[in-house]
Design a protein around this motif. Structure first.
Motif, PDB file in Angstrom:
ATOM      1  N   SER A  23      25.146 -24.438  29.822  1.00 25.02           N
ATOM      2  CA  SER A  23      25.414 -23.308  28.948  1.00 25.02           C
ATOM      3  C   SER A  23      26.263 -23.682  27.736  1.00 25.02           C
ATOM      4  O   SER A  23      26.547 -22.849  26.896  1.00 25.02           O
ATOM      5  N   ALA A  24      26.652 -24.950  27.646  1.00 25.15           N
ATOM      6  CA  ALA A  24      27.509 -25.377  26.544  1.00 25.15           C
ATOM      7  C   ALA A  24      26.695 -25.593  25.285  1.00 25.15           C
ATOM      8  O   ALA A  24      25.487 -25.801  25.336  1.00 25.15           O
ATOM      9  N   GLU A  30      26.475 -27.814  15.221  1.00 26.96           N
ATOM     10  CA  GLU A  30      26.331 -26.375  15.413  1.00 26.96           C
ATOM     11  C   GLU A  30      24.941 -25.992  15.895  1.00 26.96           C
ATOM     12  O   GLU A  30      24.501 -24.863  15.717  1.00 26.96           O
ATOM     13  N   LEU A  31      24.234 -26.963  16.509  1.00 28.96           N
ATOM     14  CA  LEU A  31      22.954 -26.629  17.129  1.00 28.96           C
ATOM     15  C   LEU A  31      23.245 -26.054  18.503  1.00 28.96           C
ATOM     16  O   LEU A  31      24.167 -26.464  19.183  1.00 28.96           O
ATOM     17  N   SER A  32      22.452 -25.103  18.928  1.00 33.53           N
ATOM     18  CA  SER A  32      22.670 -24.511  20.236  1.00 33.53           C
ATOM     19  C   SER A  32      21.331 -24.128  20.826  1.00 33.53           C
ATOM     20  O   SER A  32      20.462 -23.599  20.135  1.00 33.53           O
ATOM     21  N   THR A 113       8.270 -26.168  18.540  1.00 34.78           N
ATOM     22  CA  THR A 113       9.126 -25.800  17.413  1.00 34.78           C
ATOM     23  C   THR A 113       9.513 -24.329  17.559  1.00 34.78           C
ATOM     24  O   THR A 113       8.653 -23.463  17.741  1.00 34.78           O
ATOM     25  N   LEU A 114      10.816 -24.073  17.469  1.00 31.24           N
ATOM     26  CA  LEU A 114      11.325 -22.719  17.597  1.00 31.24           C
ATOM     27  C   LEU A 114      12.026 -22.301  16.313  1.00 31.24           C
ATOM     28  O   LEU A 114      12.808 -23.065  15.737  1.00 31.24           O
ATOM     29  N   ALA A 115      11.755 -21.081  15.892  1.00 32.62           N
ATOM     30  CA  ALA A 115      12.442 -20.513  14.736  1.00 32.62           C
ATOM     31  C   ALA A 115      13.864 -20.118  15.140  1.00 32.62           C
ATOM     32  O   ALA A 115      14.192 -20.088  16.326  1.00 32.62           O
ATOM     33  N   PRO A 116      14.726 -19.823  14.165  1.00 34.86           N
ATOM     34  CA  PRO A 116      16.094 -19.394  14.497  1.00 34.86           C
ATOM     35  C   PRO A 116      16.099 -18.226  15.467  1.00 34.86           C
ATOM     36  O   PRO A 116      15.380 -17.241  15.276  1.00 34.86           O
ATOM     37  N   LYS A 117      16.873 -18.353  16.532  1.00 36.04           N
ATOM     38  CA  LYS A 117      17.066 -17.320  17.558  1.00 36.04           C
ATOM     39  C   LYS A 117      15.799 -17.021  18.368  1.00 36.04           C
ATOM     40  O   LYS A 117      15.783 -16.081  19.163  1.00 36.04           O
ATOM     41  N   GLN A 118      14.754 -17.805  18.192  1.00 36.13           N
ATOM     42  CA  GLN A 118      13.501 -17.518  18.888  1.00 36.13           C
ATOM     43  C   GLN A 118      13.573 -17.910  20.358  1.00 36.13           C
ATOM     44  O   GLN A 118      14.103 -18.957  20.724  1.00 36.13           O
ATOM     45  N   LYS A 119      13.021 -17.039  21.217  1.00 31.79           N
ATOM     46  CA  LYS A 119      12.845 -17.329  22.628  1.00 31.79           C
ATOM     47  C   LYS A 119      11.383 -17.675  22.879  1.00 31.79           C
ATOM     48  O   LYS A 119      10.494 -17.139  22.232  1.00 31.79           O
ATOM     49  N   LYS A 120      11.168 -18.560  23.844  1.00 28.16           N
ATOM     50  CA  LYS A 120       9.793 -18.927  24.173  1.00 28.16           C
ATOM     51  C   LYS A 120       9.650 -19.026  25.693  1.00 28.16           C
ATOM     52  O   LYS A 120      10.425 -19.714  26.364  1.00 28.16           O
ATOM     53  N   ASP A 121       8.664 -18.318  26.243  1.00 30.48           N
ATOM     54  CA  ASP A 121       8.376 -18.373  27.666  1.00 30.48           C
ATOM     55  C   ASP A 121       7.297 -19.410  27.916  1.00 30.48           C
ATOM     56  O   ASP A 121       6.147 -19.248  27.471  1.00 30.48           O
ATOM     57  N   ARG A 160      20.771 -35.497  17.300  1.00 30.26           N
ATOM     58  CA  ARG A 160      19.947 -34.838  18.292  1.00 30.26           C
ATOM     59  C   ARG A 160      20.799 -33.952  19.198  1.00 30.26           C
ATOM     60  O   ARG A 160      21.993 -34.117  19.316  1.00 30.26           O
ATOM     61  N   ALA A 161      20.132 -33.008  19.801  1.00 34.59           N
ATOM     62  CA  ALA A 161      20.767 -32.135  20.767  1.00 34.59           C
ATOM     63  C   ALA A 161      19.720 -31.741  21.786  1.00 34.59           C
ATOM     64  O   ALA A 161      18.526 -31.852  21.528  1.00 34.59           O
ATOM     65  N   GLY A 162      20.136 -31.274  22.924  1.00 35.89           N
ATOM     66  CA  GLY A 162      19.140 -30.921  23.912  1.00 35.89           C
ATOM     67  C   GLY A 162      19.703 -30.232  25.130  1.00 35.89           C
ATOM     68  O   GLY A 162      20.898 -30.007  25.247  1.00 35.89           O
ATOM     69  N   ILE A 163      18.794 -29.900  26.029  1.00 35.08           N
ATOM     70  CA  ILE A 163      19.144 -29.221  27.266  1.00 35.08           C
ATOM     71  C   ILE A 163      18.018 -29.442  28.246  1.00 35.08           C
ATOM     72  O   ILE A 163      16.932 -29.909  27.876  1.00 35.08           O
TER      73      ILE A 163
END
Length: 311
Positions: A23-24, A30-32, A113-121, A160-163
């Motif tokens: 959750s960090a 500032e990527l999240s 590829t995800l837009a700002p604040k976009q959720k993807k199922d 880079r960033a990731g989860i």
């Protein structure tokens, strides 16, 4: 799924850091990114086509492209429930990884590829063939952001960033669950609460287990004065795990106490039991009471002496 050996090993350096804190924030720029669920447990019997949902969200204010990787892991050496990515398992997992896909409406992905604040199922799809032998696989589905324009390309962490989400895949039928309590201890003497218990359980099964249990504490008269439910945890196959946070928070303790532990490794058993005793004597509190009594007695004697002298 991208699973070239050299690239996976490179990505694992960063992945091992963020998998422990899903959750960090994902990076220094500032990527999240967030993912749900953080843990997927799958029990399948061959043949089967298993599908389970994964939701990923770009919480940043810019478009981000994520590459998708599969990384095998094992139980961490500290035995505290954390995991370690193991490059030596890559060859062993090569066959099962070839049967795993991340789907977006039945379209297989290696990037998204995800837009700002976009959720993807998305959908995690695993095909278990008829001749698949009973075995457990433990791996993470990792989403790593691509290098972003104007960032330092020489710094992997900076660019880079990731989860990821951890997957416990158990292909049955399972063998008989086996295990034992390797350590159950507490201080022999305490002067006050809380009392901290130490528990280490060894799972000698080839498959992971999800344990349940509780701890009942009785006083010298056999009366139950404490009941602690253990937090449900998973223990990977052929590994050990220390169970944290077993504390009896009673503050004032006096006398001999017995702690009876019961742990169930699965719905079919086995049920493990262990007991211990400890002695509590609140020396500071009793000393304080004695000092108070002495002071009160002294004050009373002085008052009487003064009263007699005045008379």
């Amino acid at each position: 799924i991208k699973n070239l050996k050299l690239k996976i090993i490179f990505v694992a350096i960063l992945a091992s850091c963020f998998m422990l804190h899903a959750s960090a924030p994902a990076g220094a720029q500032e990527l999240s990114v967030s993912i749900d669920p953080p843990l997927i447990q799958i029990e399948a019997k061959a043949p089967a086509l298993v599908k389970t949902p994964i939701r990923i969200q770009n919480e940043s204010d810019q478009n981000i492209t994520y590459s998708i990787f599969l990384l095998p892991f094992k139980a961490g050496s500290e035995k505290d429930g954390q995991i370690e990515f193991d490059k030596n398992l890559i060859e062993e997992y090569k066959d099962i990884f070839g049967k795993i896909q991340i789907l977006d409406q039945n379209r297989s992905l290696t990037q998204i590829t995800l837009a700002p604040k976009q959720k993807k199922d998305l959908t995690l799809s695993i095909r278990v063939l008829k001749d698949e032998k009973p075995i457990d696989y433990y791996f993470s589905v990792i989403f790593i952001s691509e290098a972003i324009e104007n960032l330092d390309q020489d710094s992997f962490v900076g660019a880079r960033a990731g989860i990821g989400t951890n997957v416990l895949l158990s292909i049955g039928p399972k063998s008989q669950t086996q295990g034992h309590i390797k350590e159950f201890s507490a201080p022999k003497f305490v002067d006050k609460g809380p009392v901290k218990f130490k528990l280490n359980i060894a799972n000698t099964s080839r498959h992971y287990v999800s344990i349940k249990g509780n701890l009942i504490i009785k006083n010298i008269f056999g009366q139950a004065v404490g009941n602690i439910d253990l937090a449900p945890v998973n223990i990977l196959g052929s590994s050990e795990r220390f169970i944290e946070g077993i504390n009896w928070n009673e503050k004032f303790l006096l006398g001999i106490y017995k702690a009876d532990l019961t742990v169930t490794l699965s719905q079919q058993g086995p049920i493990l039991k262990r007991s211990l005793t400890f002695f509590a004597f609140p020396a500071e509190a009793i000393l304080g009471i004695i000092v108070a009594i002495i002071l009160v007695v002294g004050i009373i004697k002085r008052a009487r002496s003064k009263s007699e002298s005045d008379s």
